[in-house]
Design a protein around this motif. Sequence first.
Motif, short mmCIF file in Angstrom:
data_model
loop_
_atom_site.label_atom_id
_atom_site.label_comp_id
_atom_site.label_asym_id
_atom_site.label_seq_id
_atom_site.Cartn_x
_atom_site.Cartn_y
_atom_site.Cartn_z
N LEU A 37 13.07 3.27 -6.45
CA LEU A 37 12.25 2.21 -5.85
C LEU A 37 12.63 2.00 -4.39
CD1 LEU A 37 10.02 0.17 -6.12
CD2 LEU A 37 11.65 -1.40 -7.20
N VAL A 38 13.91 2.02 -4.08
CA VAL A 38 14.36 1.91 -2.68
C VAL A 38 13.79 3.08 -1.87
CG1 VAL A 38 16.39 2.05 -1.17
CG2 VAL A 38 16.44 0.56 -3.19
N GLY A 39 13.82 4.27 -2.43
CA GLY A 39 13.27 5.44 -1.74
C GLY A 39 11.77 5.34 -1.55
N PHE A 40 11.06 4.87 -2.55
CA PHE A 40 9.61 4.69 -2.46
C PHE A 40 9.29 3.66 -1.37
CE2 PHE A 40 5.66 2.99 -4.92
CZ PHE A 40 4.79 3.72 -4.11
N ASP A 41 10.05 2.58 -1.35
CA ASP A 41 9.86 1.53 -0.35
C ASP A 41 10.08 2.10 1.06
OD1 ASP A 41 11.26 -0.86 1.34
OD2 ASP A 41 9.78 -1.67 -0.05
N ALA A 42 11.15 2.85 1.25
CA ALA A 42 11.45 3.44 2.56
C ALA A 42 10.35 4.41 2.98
CB ALA A 42 12.81 4.13 2.54
N ALA A 43 9.88 5.22 2.05
CA ALA A 43 8.81 6.17 2.35
C ALA A 43 7.52 5.45 2.70
CB ALA A 43 8.60 7.11 1.17
N GLU A 98 -6.44 7.89 7.30
CA GLU A 98 -6.17 8.17 5.89
C GLU A 98 -4.68 8.10 5.54
OE1 GLU A 98 -6.82 12.13 3.55
OE2 GLU A 98 -8.71 11.00 3.58
N GLN A 99 -3.83 8.72 6.36
CA GLN A 99 -2.40 8.71 6.07
C GLN A 99 -1.84 7.29 6.17
OE1 GLN A 99 0.07 11.25 8.47
NE2 GLN A 99 1.94 10.47 7.57
N GLU A 100 -2.23 6.57 7.22
CA GLU A 100 -1.72 5.21 7.39
C GLU A 100 -2.22 4.29 6.28
OE1 GLU A 100 -0.76 2.40 11.21
OE2 GLU A 100 -2.70 3.39 11.16
N LEU A 101 -3.46 4.47 5.85
CA LEU A 101 -3.99 3.68 4.74
C LEU A 101 -3.20 3.96 3.47
CD1 LEU A 101 -6.05 1.71 3.59
CD2 LEU A 101 -7.63 3.65 3.30
N ALA A 102 -2.85 5.22 3.26
CA ALA A 102 -2.03 5.57 2.09
C ALA A 102 -0.66 4.89 2.18
CB ALA A 102 -1.87 7.08 1.98
N GLN A 103 -0.09 4.83 3.38
CA GLN A 103 1.20 4.15 3.57
C GLN A 103 1.07 2.66 3.26
OE1 GLN A 103 2.96 7.42 4.01
NE2 GLN A 103 4.28 5.75 4.57
N VAL A 104 -0.01 2.04 3.74
CA VAL A 104 -0.25 0.62 3.48
C VAL A 104 -0.38 0.39 1.97
CG1 VAL A 104 -1.95 -1.25 3.73
CG2 VAL A 104 -1.23 0.06 5.74
N LEU A 105 -1.14 1.23 1.30
CA LEU A 105 -1.30 1.10 -0.15
C LEU A 105 0.03 1.26 -0.86
CD1 LEU A 105 -3.10 0.72 -2.60
CD2 LEU A 105 -3.65 3.16 -2.49
N ALA A 106 0.83 2.24 -0.44
CA ALA A 106 2.15 2.44 -1.04
C ALA A 106 3.03 1.21 -0.83
CB ALA A 106 2.82 3.68 -0.46
N ILE A 109 2.04 -1.89 -0.41
CA ILE A 109 1.54 -2.96 -1.29
C ILE A 109 2.07 -2.75 -2.70
CG2 ILE A 109 -0.52 -3.99 -2.32
CD1 ILE A 109 -1.99 -3.19 0.36
N CYS A 110 2.08 -1.51 -3.14
CA CYS A 110 2.61 -1.22 -4.48
C CYS A 110 4.10 -1.52 -4.58
CB CYS A 110 2.34 0.24 -4.85
SG CYS A 110 0.59 0.61 -5.10
N THR A 111 4.86 -1.16 -3.54
CA THR A 111 6.31 -1.40 -3.62
C THR A 111 6.62 -2.89 -3.62
OG1 THR A 111 6.72 -1.19 -1.23
CG2 THR A 111 6.95 0.79 -2.58
N ILE A 112 5.97 -3.69 -2.76
CA ILE A 112 6.32 -5.11 -2.75
C ILE A 112 5.91 -5.78 -4.05
CG2 ILE A 112 4.25 -5.86 -1.48
CD1 ILE A 112 7.82 -7.45 -1.45
#
Length: 149
Positions: free
Chosen positions: A17-23, A116-124, A126-129
């Motif tokens: 989860l820490v790794g997912f958050d950092a990514a 597209e890439q930045e939107l994917a980062q935003v979505l990720a 949102i999922c991590t928080i």
Amino acid sequence: MPRLDFGKAAPKAFRALVGFDAAARQGLDPALVELIQIRASHLNHCAYCLHMHTNDARKAGENEDRLHMVAVWREARHFFTEREQAALALTEAVTLVADGGVPDDVYAEAAARFGEQELAQVLALICTINTWNRVALATAKVAGTDERR
């Protein structure tokens, strides 16, 4: 009754989860990162994460007016850029996904404001928080006891 320490009880899951958050954060504006985390924490009623992320935002230079307006951003749009508004709307839709999914107009506005890439980062992010909020709530984390220090 004391609750488990998630990081100690499930170290591999915690590190993942820490790794997912950092990514998820990579390449995103730090102010945007904190706004997303603050809004999701409001919606999830996670005082622990809300305290942590408002403090992080202050340390990163965020001003108090904007921090106070995050919860009511729709009525205070002039405090936020169009990109921030799109991210906040997407944060709400994804956080409250069980209430009706992610509306097409909310997704389209976010897609228009982010590549597209930045939107994917935003979505990720949102999922991590949302995951962090659920871990903190399930383990009864106490606001003001940020264990990262």
